[in-house]
Design an enzyme around this catalytic site. Structure first.
Site, PDB file in Angstrom:
ATOM      1  N   LEU A   5       1.169  -1.219   0.069  1.00  0.00           N
ATOM      2  CA  LEU A   5      -0.165   0.401   0.336  1.00  0.00           C
ATOM      3  C   LEU A   5       0.542   1.104   0.013  1.00  0.00           C
ATOM      4  O   LEU A   5       2.204   1.257   0.809  1.00  0.00           O
ATOM      5  CB  LEU A   5      -0.916   0.232   1.126  1.00  0.00           C
ATOM      6  CG  LEU A   5      -2.326  -0.985   1.939  1.00  0.00           C
ATOM      7  CD1 LEU A   5      -2.479  -0.362   3.290  1.00  0.00           C
ATOM      8  CD2 LEU A   5      -2.883  -0.556   0.514  1.00  0.00           C
ATOM      9  N   HIS A   6       0.719   2.357  -0.803  1.00  0.00           N
ATOM     10  CA  HIS A   6       1.204   4.043  -0.819  1.00  0.00           C
ATOM     11  C   HIS A   6       0.602   4.756  -1.574  1.00  0.00           C
ATOM     12  O   HIS A   6       1.172   5.774  -2.094  1.00  0.00           O
ATOM     13  CB  HIS A   6       3.132   3.077  -1.714  1.00  0.00           C
ATOM     14  CG  HIS A   6       3.094   3.172  -2.886  1.00  0.00           C
ATOM     15  ND1 HIS A   6       2.628   1.882  -3.334  1.00  0.00           N
ATOM     16  CD2 HIS A   6       3.472   3.742  -4.021  1.00  0.00           C
ATOM     17  CE1 HIS A   6       2.819   2.581  -4.555  1.00  0.00           C
ATOM     18  NE2 HIS A   6       2.958   3.747  -4.757  1.00  0.00           N
ATOM     19  N   ARG A   7      -0.618   3.824  -1.842  1.00  0.00           N
ATOM     20  CA  ARG A   7      -1.285   5.253  -3.297  1.00  0.00           C
ATOM     21  C   ARG A   7      -1.313   6.718  -2.249  1.00  0.00           C
ATOM     22  O   ARG A   7      -2.274   6.384  -1.248  1.00  0.00           O
ATOM     23  CB  ARG A   7      -1.884   4.732  -3.904  1.00  0.00           C
ATOM     24  CG  ARG A   7      -2.289   4.116  -5.225  1.00  0.00           C
ATOM     25  CD  ARG A   7      -1.539   4.509  -6.390  1.00  0.00           C
ATOM     26  NE  ARG A   7      -1.123   3.902  -6.777  1.00  0.00           N
ATOM     27  CZ  ARG A   7       0.108   4.223  -7.599  1.00  0.00           C
ATOM     28  NH1 ARG A   7       0.857   5.440  -7.781  1.00  0.00           N
ATOM     29  NH2 ARG A   7       0.762   3.502  -8.717  1.00  0.00           N
TER      30      ARG A   7
ATOM     31  N   ASP B 262      -2.606  -2.318  -4.703  1.00  0.00           N
ATOM     32  CA  ASP B 262      -2.614  -0.443  -5.115  1.00  0.00           C
ATOM     33  C   ASP B 262      -1.422  -0.307  -5.928  1.00  0.00           C
ATOM     34  O   ASP B 262      -1.371   1.161  -6.207  1.00  0.00           O
ATOM     35  CB  ASP B 262      -3.073   0.688  -4.145  1.00  0.00           C
ATOM     36  CG  ASP B 262      -2.159   1.222  -2.831  1.00  0.00           C
ATOM     37  OD1 ASP B 262      -0.339   0.402  -3.325  1.00  0.00           O
ATOM     38  OD2 ASP B 262      -2.370   1.813  -2.344  1.00  0.00           O
TER      39      ASP B 262
END
Ligand code: UD1
Length: 360
Positions: A203-205, A278
């Protein structure tokens, strides 16, 4: 012809490594610039060792910042490099801020630009990457596309199809080149996990991790999924900072880890039961590997991973995520096929185009 290749951030390295190595093989006069958008050893340095890519000849050390300050820092620093070294072509990849900045710098100096991974569109201008993609493509003289949808997008935007080349996927070149080594290192066994007995999460968006409500919902969903099988979660620095600030905790069967080197992550992905992500690149890598991928977004710029591959858009609603996990674990997930030209030879096709372009 003197070629300037650019890398900047984690996903660039696996796209550019085969392109740079192909140019070396063809005896091009080339040099490599690292803008320094990513700088931690495990976000940058480690990829050079593992991908066998030459070390950067020039390091711009721009580091992190707001969109404007990071982009401006690359513009200023890269302009000096172009003025001093006078390349005949600048090759950029992907959709990060440095991609746009280097393409713009080159275009203003009348240096032709080649864009690796051209034509992808999420049609969501709230994503910083979408802005970077659109502008970079319109500044580019050579556009290297990974999939047919990209050709349609570029045609719709009026880009001359003589500049566009469908070459396949360079990230998949890296994947095939390193898969055996990655799996041979048995990263899941080293974590005490059985092959196909765990899932991976990334997850990094900004839209998922920057605000508390979506991040909390996603952590709840991951914690829920971990009741079905253990989950390995290598945490991006942006996400780690938010998790810490919000004091969000994960369930006991969620194994938090630092961002992983390429081979370790690839080895884990290749043996995962499924992946929740993501990321853009991981949607492609899971399709190439035939591993189920649940994309925690409402859109994707890589539709072929859905129409042909193993990717599905699940969004961030915990009940949809739980239903998707259920579908995988009960064997109801499409097997998918690998898209055309995702065959490990994309960089060779790029080399061919560049050679023809040089002698035009
Ligand atoms: C960038 C790209 C994104 C890509 C992602 C892959 C843009 C607009 N975004 O997002 O498209 O999917 O890289 O990782 O270009 N940080 C570190 N160490 C590093 C790099 C970053 O700690 O080596 C931290 C900093 O606090 C920084 C934050 O991560 O502010 C975000 O880094 P940044 O490069 O701005 O964006 P990413 O979220 O990594």
């Amino acid at each position: 012809m003197r070629v300037c290749n650019v890398v900047a951030a984690r996903p660039n390295f696996m796209k550019m490594a085969p392109v740079v190595l192909e140019q070396v093989r063809r005896g091009f006069d080339q040099f490599l610039v690292h803008t320094g958008q990513h700088y931690d050893a495990n976000m940058s340095e480690v990829f050079f060792d593992e991908l066998g890519m030459p070390r950067p000849d020039v390091h711009l050390n721009v580091g992190s910042g707001t969109h404007a300050s990071q982009t401006a820092a690359v513009l200023t620093a890269f302009e000096r490099v172009c003025q001093e070294r006078r390349p005949d072509l600048v090759v950029v990849a992907g959709d990060v801020n440095s991609t746009l900045a280097c393409a713009l710098t080159a275009a203003k100096l009348n240096i032709p630009v080649a864009h690796v991974e051209a034509g992808l569109r999420s049609f969501d201008r709230t994503m910083p990457e979408e802005v970077n993609r659109v502008v970079t493509d319109h500044l580019s003289d050579l556009l290297f596309a990974t999939e047919d949808d990209a050709l349609v997008n570029l045609g719709r935007e009026g880009i001359d199809d003589g500049r566009v080349h469908l070459v396949g996927n360079c990230m998949v070149d890296s994947l095939f080149r390193h898969l055996e080594t990655a799996v041979g290192r048995r990263p899941c066994e080293r974590l005490g996990l059985e092959p196909s007995g765990y899932a991976l999460v990334t997850l990094h968006r900004p839209s998922n991790v920057d605000e508390e409500a979506p991040l909390r919902r996603l952590v709840d969903a991951v914690n829920g999924a971990s009741r079905r099988l253990p989950i390995v979660f290598p945490v991006h620095p942006r996400t780690r900072e938010r998790l810490g600030r919000l004091a969000l905790t994960v369930a006991p069967h969620v194994l938090l880890a630092e961002p992983m080197p390429y081979l370790e992550f690839l080895g884990l992905m290749a043996r995962a039961r499924f992946v929740l992500t993501d990321s853009g690149g991981i949607q492609e890598e899971t399709t190439a590997l035939g591993i189920p991928c649940m994309t925690l977004r409402e859109n994707t710029e890589r539709p072929v991973t859905i129409s042909q591959g193993t990717n599905r858009l699940i969004g961030s609603d915990p009940s949809r995520i739980a239903a998707a996990v259920d579908a995988v674990l009960s064997g109801r997930w499409p097997e998918g096929v690998r898209p055309a030209l995702w065959d490990g030879h994309a960089a060779e096709r790029i080399g061919e185009v560049l050679s023809g372009w040089e002698s035009r």
